[in-house]
Write an enzyme that holds these catalytic residues in place. Sequence first.
Site, PDB file in Angstrom:
ATOM      1  N   ASP A 180      -6.143  11.123  28.958  1.00 29.59           N
ATOM      2  CA  ASP A 180      -6.542  10.783  30.152  1.00 29.59           C
ATOM      3  C   ASP A 180      -5.717   9.790  30.848  1.00 29.59           C
ATOM      4  O   ASP A 180      -5.034   8.992  30.209  1.00 29.59           O
ATOM      5  CB  ASP A 180      -8.192  10.174  29.937  1.00 29.59           C
ATOM      6  CG  ASP A 180      -9.142  11.417  29.765  1.00 29.59           C
ATOM      7  OD1 ASP A 180      -8.680  12.624  30.138  1.00 29.59           O
ATOM      8  OD2 ASP A 180     -10.273  11.238  29.175  1.00 29.59           O
ATOM      9  N   ASP A 181      -6.028   9.464  32.178  1.00 30.80           N
ATOM     10  CA  ASP A 181      -5.332   8.268  32.847  1.00 30.80           C
ATOM     11  C   ASP A 181      -3.983   8.503  33.008  1.00 30.80           C
ATOM     12  O   ASP A 181      -3.057   7.393  33.053  1.00 30.80           O
ATOM     13  CB  ASP A 181      -5.723   6.926  32.297  1.00 30.80           C
ATOM     14  CG  ASP A 181      -7.325   6.716  32.265  1.00 30.80           C
ATOM     15  OD1 ASP A 181      -7.894   7.191  33.426  1.00 30.80           O
ATOM     16  OD2 ASP A 181      -7.816   6.182  31.445  1.00 30.80           O
ATOM     17  N   ARG A 182      -3.423   9.843  32.606  1.00 28.52           N
ATOM     18  CA  ARG A 182      -1.847  10.058  32.616  1.00 28.52           C
ATOM     19  C   ARG A 182      -1.048   9.558  31.604  1.00 28.52           C
ATOM     20  O   ARG A 182       0.139   9.180  31.701  1.00 28.52           O
ATOM     21  CB  ARG A 182      -1.285   9.763  34.094  1.00 28.52           C
ATOM     22  CG  ARG A 182      -1.912  10.537  35.350  1.00 28.52           C
ATOM     23  CD  ARG A 182      -1.086  10.505  36.624  1.00 28.52           C
ATOM     24  NE  ARG A 182       0.011  11.291  36.326  1.00 28.52           N
ATOM     25  CZ  ARG A 182       0.240  12.675  36.343  1.00 28.52           C
ATOM     26  NH1 ARG A 182      -0.970  13.417  36.618  1.00 28.52           N
ATOM     27  NH2 ARG A 182       1.218  13.214  36.199  1.00 28.52           N
ATOM     28  N   LEU A 183      -1.979   9.128  30.697  1.00 32.83           N
ATOM     29  CA  LEU A 183      -1.211   8.417  29.365  1.00 32.83           C
ATOM     30  C   LEU A 183      -0.834   9.612  28.422  1.00 32.83           C
ATOM     31  O   LEU A 183      -1.367   9.516  27.280  1.00 32.83           O
ATOM     32  CB  LEU A 183      -2.191   7.467  28.639  1.00 32.83           C
ATOM     33  CG  LEU A 183      -2.573   6.260  29.692  1.00 32.83           C
ATOM     34  CD1 LEU A 183      -3.357   5.132  28.807  1.00 32.83           C
ATOM     35  CD2 LEU A 183      -1.176   5.588  30.029  1.00 32.83           C
ATOM     36  N   HIS A 184      -0.319  10.573  29.030  1.00 32.07           N
ATOM     37  CA  HIS A 184       0.055  11.675  28.184  1.00 32.07           C
ATOM     38  C   HIS A 184       1.075  11.626  26.723  1.00 32.07           C
ATOM     39  O   HIS A 184       1.891  10.500  27.129  1.00 32.07           O
ATOM     40  CB  HIS A 184       0.762  12.967  28.948  1.00 32.07           C
ATOM     41  CG  HIS A 184       0.258  13.134  30.391  1.00 32.07           C
ATOM     42  ND1 HIS A 184      -1.227  13.530  30.317  1.00 32.07           N
ATOM     43  CD2 HIS A 184       0.511  12.948  31.653  1.00 32.07           C
ATOM     44  CE1 HIS A 184      -1.708  13.501  31.351  1.00 32.07           C
ATOM     45  NE2 HIS A 184      -0.583  13.485  32.456  1.00 32.07           N
TER      46      HIS A 184
END
Length: 203
Positions: A180-184
């Site tokens: 989530d939150d582009r914290l890939h």
Amino acid sequence: MEDSPITPLPAVDDPIELLQTWRADAAREETQDPTAACLATVGENGAPAARMVLVKAIDASGLVFYTNTESRKGRELKGNPKAALVMHWPVLGRQVRVEGMAVLVSDEEADRYFASRPRGSQISAWASAQSSVLAGGLEELSQQFEDTLEQFSGRPVDRPPHWTGYRITVDRIEFWRHRDDRLHERLRFVRTRNGWQHDRLAP
């Protein structure tokens, strides 16, 4: 898509084993063909080209797909064997990037796989001059298929000499997992003389 993972991806000793595990997960969970991958090659002019292929085998030696060697990708791989593959499994929220060199599989390996294909696919390997211009449109292609079907009537279809497999050796491989939150999460492995070196990359 998976929930955001809390446990980091393991920095395993052999990334090919992790790839095989992910592919098995995709075979169970994905709604589309889990063998599909985007193959990128480079032409004589230095421009990249990409298309979808089906990865039919994954082992310690690399990833295997099959095609017509006289197609655009076949010609480009002959001129420059460097290639890249991307596999994307959206339901699982996973992606794998592979970079390496393309080498032809053995005739024995190609023969075994060709013999396992549906007869219609075997016929089309002869009938379609892949990437060539169809001046007569789809009618021309259909006629070529019918002519080839008649040619092999009542007997097995031999593998065409221009149809075989390529194995992409794995020099570099990156595992990507959705969070989530582009914290890939990104885990990269690079092959060295002493084995695999791994790093975690910012998304």
